[in-house]
Design a protein around this motif. Structure first.
Motif, PDB file in Angstrom:
ATOM      1  N   ALA A  59       0.782  -1.211   0.000  1.00 11.58           N
ATOM      2  CA  ALA A  59       0.000   0.000   0.000  1.00 11.58           C
ATOM      3  C   ALA A  59       0.812   1.257   0.000  1.00 11.58           C
ATOM      4  CB  ALA A  59      -0.858  -0.014   1.224  1.00 11.58           C
ATOM      5  N   SER A  60       0.135   2.268   0.306  1.00 12.79           N
ATOM      6  CA  SER A  60       0.723   3.564   0.454  1.00 12.79           C
ATOM      7  C   SER A  60      -0.018   4.326   1.537  1.00 12.79           C
ATOM      8  CB  SER A  60       0.635   4.318  -0.835  1.00 12.79           C
ATOM      9  OG  SER A  60       0.013   3.565  -1.780  1.00 12.79           O
ATOM     10  N   ALA A  61       0.174   5.595   1.582  1.00 14.99           N
ATOM     11  CA  ALA A  61      -0.423   6.270   2.712  1.00 14.99           C
ATOM     12  C   ALA A  61      -0.612   7.766   2.604  1.00 14.99           C
ATOM     13  CB  ALA A  61       0.455   5.990   3.891  1.00 14.99           C
ATOM     14  N   THR A  62      -1.152   8.320   3.650  1.00 17.39           N
ATOM     15  CA  THR A  62      -1.446   9.752   3.685  1.00 17.39           C
ATOM     16  C   THR A  62      -1.382  10.366   5.068  1.00 17.39           C
ATOM     17  OG1 THR A  62      -2.963   9.693   1.930  1.00 17.39           O
ATOM     18  CG2 THR A  62      -3.381  11.330   3.541  1.00 17.39           C
ATOM     19  N   SER A  63      -1.300  11.614   5.103  1.00 20.34           N
ATOM     20  CA  SER A  63      -1.409  12.285   6.387  1.00 20.34           C
ATOM     21  C   SER A  63      -2.458  13.373   6.281  1.00 20.34           C
ATOM     22  CB  SER A  63      -0.078  12.913   6.732  1.00 20.34           C
ATOM     23  OG  SER A  63      -0.281  13.942   7.615  1.00 20.34           O
ATOM     24  N   SER A  64      -3.259  13.454   7.308  1.00 17.34           N
ATOM     25  CA  SER A  64      -4.308  14.466   7.198  1.00 17.34           C
ATOM     26  C   SER A  64      -4.384  15.353   8.402  1.00 17.34           C
ATOM     27  CB  SER A  64      -5.635  13.767   7.013  1.00 17.34           C
ATOM     28  OG  SER A  64      -5.865  12.920   8.090  1.00 17.34           O
ATOM     29  N   LYS A  65      -3.445  15.204   9.305  1.00 18.23           N
ATOM     30  CA  LYS A  65      -3.631  15.908  10.561  1.00 18.23           C
ATOM     31  C   LYS A  65      -3.294  17.399  10.494  1.00 18.23           C
ATOM     32  CE  LYS A  65       0.809  14.253  12.224  1.00 18.23           C
ATOM     33  NZ  LYS A  65       1.260  13.281  11.313  1.00 18.23           N
ATOM     34  N   THR A 128      -2.860  10.291  16.027  1.00 20.47           N
ATOM     35  CA  THR A 128      -1.885  10.916  15.130  1.00 20.47           C
ATOM     36  C   THR A 128      -1.808  10.217  13.775  1.00 20.47           C
ATOM     37  OG1 THR A 128      -0.218   9.559  16.183  1.00 20.47           O
ATOM     38  CG2 THR A 128      -0.377  11.844  16.939  1.00 20.47           C
ATOM     39  N   ASP A 129      -2.304   9.008  13.694  1.00 24.61           N
ATOM     40  CA  ASP A 129      -2.245   8.290  12.408  1.00 24.61           C
ATOM     41  C   ASP A 129      -3.426   8.639  11.504  1.00 24.61           C
ATOM     42  OD1 ASP A 129      -0.291   7.108  13.849  1.00 24.61           O
ATOM     43  OD2 ASP A 129      -1.042   5.058  13.695  1.00 24.61           O
ATOM     44  N   GLY A 130      -4.306   9.503  11.940  1.00 24.85           N
ATOM     45  CA  GLY A 130      -5.496   9.815  11.147  1.00 24.85           C
ATOM     46  C   GLY A 130      -6.547   8.736  11.357  1.00 24.85           C
ATOM     47  N   PHE A 131      -7.460   8.650  10.413  1.00 24.07           N
ATOM     48  CA  PHE A 131      -8.480   7.614  10.524  1.00 24.07           C
ATOM     49  C   PHE A 131      -7.885   6.253  10.206  1.00 24.07           C
ATOM     50  CE2 PHE A 131     -11.214  11.341   9.791  1.00 24.07           C
ATOM     51  CZ  PHE A 131     -12.046  11.187  10.885  1.00 24.07           C
ATOM     52  N   SER A 358       0.035   8.785  -1.329  1.00 21.37           N
ATOM     53  CA  SER A 358      -0.086   8.320   0.052  1.00 21.37           C
ATOM     54  C   SER A 358      -1.116   7.212   0.214  1.00 21.37           C
ATOM     55  CB  SER A 358      -0.458   9.483   0.976  1.00 21.37           C
ATOM     56  OG  SER A 358      -1.739   9.972   0.645  1.00 21.37           O
ATOM     57  N   ARG A 359      -1.905   6.949  -0.833  1.00 20.37           N
ATOM     58  CA  ARG A 359      -3.010   6.004  -0.634  1.00 20.37           C
ATOM     59  C   ARG A 359      -3.098   4.909  -1.683  1.00 20.37           C
ATOM     60  NH1 ARG A 359      -6.218   8.909   3.039  1.00 20.37           N
ATOM     61  NH2 ARG A 359      -7.786   7.276   3.026  1.00 20.37           N
ATOM     62  N   ALA A 360      -2.470   5.117  -2.839  1.00 20.51           N
ATOM     63  CA  ALA A 360      -2.700   4.147  -3.922  1.00 20.51           C
ATOM     64  C   ALA A 360      -1.919   2.861  -3.680  1.00 20.51           C
ATOM     65  CB  ALA A 360      -2.301   4.750  -5.249  1.00 20.51           C
ATOM     66  N   GLY A 435       4.067  11.437   4.864  1.00 16.75           N
ATOM     67  CA  GLY A 435       3.919  12.418   5.928  1.00 16.75           C
ATOM     68  C   GLY A 435       4.021  11.846   7.328  1.00 16.75           C
ATOM     69  N   PHE A 436       4.743  10.758   7.485  1.00 16.20           N
ATOM     70  CA  PHE A 436       5.073  10.308   8.834  1.00 16.20           C
ATOM     71  C   PHE A 436       6.430   9.618   8.793  1.00 16.20           C
ATOM     72  CE2 PHE A 436       4.365   5.678   8.647  1.00 16.20           C
ATOM     73  CZ  PHE A 436       3.508   5.538   7.550  1.00 16.20           C
ATOM     74  N   VAL A 437       6.996   9.385   9.956  1.00 13.00           N
ATOM     75  CA  VAL A 437       8.254   8.634  10.004  1.00 13.00           C
ATOM     76  C   VAL A 437       8.082   7.463  10.960  1.00 13.00           C
ATOM     77  CG1 VAL A 437       9.842  10.477   9.338  1.00 13.00           C
ATOM     78  CG2 VAL A 437       9.197  10.256  11.730  1.00 13.00           C
TER      79      VAL A 437
END
Ligand SMILES: C[S@@+](CC[C@H](N)C(=O)[O-])C[C@H]1O[C@@H](n2cnc3c(N)ncnc32)[C@H](O)[C@@H]1O
Length: 618
Positions: A59-65, A128-131, A358-360, A435-437
């Protein structure tokens, strides 16, 4: 471009209003569509997509905070009215606002479209990880958690039909997608960023001037100046054809450009009235806390040239693409316009690219059109899963079943988040794309340039009797060429850290150049020279010198960060922005990683000393 990282606002952060039509659930007037976009799809080159009866993807990911204060206000005020209608958005939308203040219920939409979500799963706020997707009860291993029918993933697909529509080959959207460089951003920006010490002698100080002791004991202030100088050079509008002599920028930008391709489709669906995917798109984060949207100051706060370099390149790409897209779409008929006549900006493009990166997921595609079978897709609901290196679920594609599935890989307890592995990525990619480490991250490393002058200084500083990285013998040159560290097209980027600890090519080069016995070195197999564990292939003293040189490189690398770990710790305790926090966390992890590596190597050197003593005594 001049204003890019010079303290003026980052143009990608500018809130943009698209006042065009929206589909169901959207307000009649536009709201900040691209207020603070992201980055991050990433296919994981380290995890092959297995095409078999079960096909595992990553996967991949995102940050929304990270929110704009104004937007947060807007959304929190709308939260209360949502409580009974949309659990997804009511749980913590103050911190993780979605694109639309009143998005349709994502789960209900997926189910209505024939998809499946296990009844013991719900979408919840992961802090902190979002939803994230969370288990509402115990779930046994091997349970099907999510199933998405074929028509739900959002992907690029072109039809050959002559009928109009953005998805036909030859449409303006098609043309635009094909203008995204498939090769590397390098083709756009030309520069390969090496520092040329001859051309820029000032950069030799303080690292390379004076005695080699100065190298190791250079006062922090001095090295800070050097870093500041490099950063200034790095951040100039027209960077010179060099950049980092110590941290070596790599060129993985091209890989995420496909995110821009799918991003254009996402943007098209977002702008289109009545898009089938609106229930999904409206639930996407409104913004992303990713470096392309950081302020110039916070980009500098990353303190690590390869990542800063990437941020700069990505931003430039978006700015250039904006210009190109505007120009290309100028004369397009309104009914053919991929964004319903609305202008795309670097900010909106950045949002789209970030949402995708971040999501695909890259999954196996089922048609010839899909080419390699490695097709990027946005997977509604599945992309609510957060990342773990020890995930409890897997994405699965079955032969003869077009559905995309998520299956539990272990027994999952009540309240546990459902996690997927986004890949064995360094923190550079987690930061840039998601957007995270991660801490700890066994795959994190620092990129250095194999630089002969620096290595001479480092090895002599660590007590090597003599070293000749700058003037190797012919036989050494031969091996260095084999290692691709010398000659035309040499690849000078080497890593410290990661699973390997010391880049095999660097280790081999150190052993060869510091070798006491030419014959042993010449006879030694290159793979043995490259491997860290096990016997010292060229004898104890050569091994000690090689490892000590790596330790010296670690010291030098540490000195190139303008702040110390202790400074960073106290900065983190202050009241700082989310982007600054992320930048500081990132650089702290890098430093800790280098320190751990130096500790580990120091232990090895001590062991070698004991062995040497024993050998002398016996
Ligand atoms: C595929 S999305 C997952 C859903 C997302 N949390 C949301 O709110 O929509 C990936 C994003 O989730 C967040 N995320 C995922 N895993 C994380 C982790 N282990 N730590 C921190 N943030 C994480 C990051 O913002 C990342 O870009």
């Amino acid at each position: 471009m001049a204003e890019f990282w010079t303290g003026l606002p980052n143009p990608l952060r500018t809130p943009v209003r698209l006042d065009g039509p929206y589909s169901c659930g959207a307000p009649a007037v536009g709201y900040p569509l691209f207020s603070r976009p992201v980055f991050a799809f990433r296919s994981n080159p380290d995890i092959p997509v297995v095409v078999a009866s079960r096909l595992v993807a990553m996967a991949s990911a995102t940050s929304s905070k990270a929110l704009l204060a104004a937007t947060a206000g807007l959304l929190s005020s709308s939260t209360s009215s949502l409580v009974h209608r949309r659990p997804l958005t009511c749980s913590a939308s103050t911190y993780h606002p979605r694109l639309a203040p009143y998005p349709p219920d994502l789960v209900r939409w997926v189910r209505r479209e024939g998809g499946f979500l296990h009844p013991e799963l719900r979408i919840a706020d992961g802090g902190t990880d979002g939803f994230g997707l969370v288990a509402a009860g115990h779930i046994p291993k091997g349970t099907r958690l999510v199933a998405l029918p074929e028509h739900l993933p959002l992907r690029l697909r072109w039809s050959d039909g002559a009928i109009g529509g953005a998805d036909r080959s030859g449409s303006p959207l098609f043309e635009l997608v094909n203008r995204v460089p498939g090769n590397a951003l390098r083709s756009l920006f030309g520069a390969v960023f090496w520092i040329d010490l001859e051309e820029h002698p000032s950069l030799r100080t303080p690292l390379l001037s004076g005695s080699s002791k100065t190298v190791i004991n250079a006062p922090a202030a001095q090295s800070s100046d050097t870093v500041a100088h490099i950063l200034d050079l790095l951040l100039t509008p027209h960077p010179p054809t060099f950049l980092s002599f110590l941290f070596c920028p790599s060129h993985h930008v091209a890989e995420e450009l496909w995110a821009m391709r799918l991003g254009l489709k996402l943007l098209h669906e977002r702008a289109k009235s009545g898009s089938f995917w609106w229930p999904y798109i409206s639930n996407l984060p409104e913004g992303f806390n990713i470096p392309i949207f950081f302020s110039g100051e916070d980009v500098k706060n990353i303190q690590y040239a390869p990542v800063i370099h990437q941020v700069n390149k990505r931003c430039r790409f978006l700015l250039d693409f904006e210009k190109m897209a505007k120009c290309m779409l100028e004369d397009v008929d309104p009914e053919d316009h991929p964004f319903c006549g609305q202008d795309v900006t670097s900010s909106s493009l950045g949002w789209a690219m970030s949402a995708v990166s971040s999501r695909a997921f890259r999954l196996h595609g089922e048609t010839l059109q899909d080419g390699s079978g490695d097709v990027p897709m946005l997977l509604p609901l599945i992309d609510m899963c957060n990342h773990s290196f020890h995930p409890n679920a897997l994405i699965v594609q079955e032969e003869n079943n077009p559905d995309t599935l998520v299956v539990s890989e272990m027994s999952i307890e009540k309240d546990a988040p459902i996690t997927l592995n986004y890949g064995c990525l360094s923190n550079d990619l987690f930061l840039l794309d998601y957007g995270f480490v991660m801490s700890p991250n066994p795959y994190d490393h620092v990129e250095l340039k194999y630089d002969a002058i620096l290595l001479d200084a480092a090895s002599v500083a660590m007590g090597a009797a003599a070293s000749s990285f700058s003037s190797p013998n012919d036989w050494q040159k031969e091996i260095l060429s084999q290692l691709n560290l010398l000659g035309d097209g040499a690849l000078l980027k080497v890593n410290l850290g990661g699973l390997e600890l010391v880049d095999g090519r660097l280790l081999a080069a150190l052993r060869v150049v510091l070798a006491e016995n030419m014959e042993t070195a010449r006879q030694c197999d290159v793979n043995t020279l490259k491997s860290l564990p096990g016997e010292a292939p060229l004898g104890l003293s050569t091994e000690t010198a090689a490892l000590r040189t790596v330790i010296a490189l670690g010291v030098i690398a540490l000195q190139h960060f303008p702040t110390k770990l202790m400074d960073d710790e106290s900065i983190l305790k202050g009241n700082i922005s989310d982007s600054m926090k992320l930048a500081v966390q990132f650089r702290m992890h890098k430093k800790s990683m280098i320190i751990d590596l130096m500790r580990e190597l120091t232990r090895s050197v001590k062991m070698l000393s004991k062995e040497t003593l024993t050998a002398v005594q016996s």
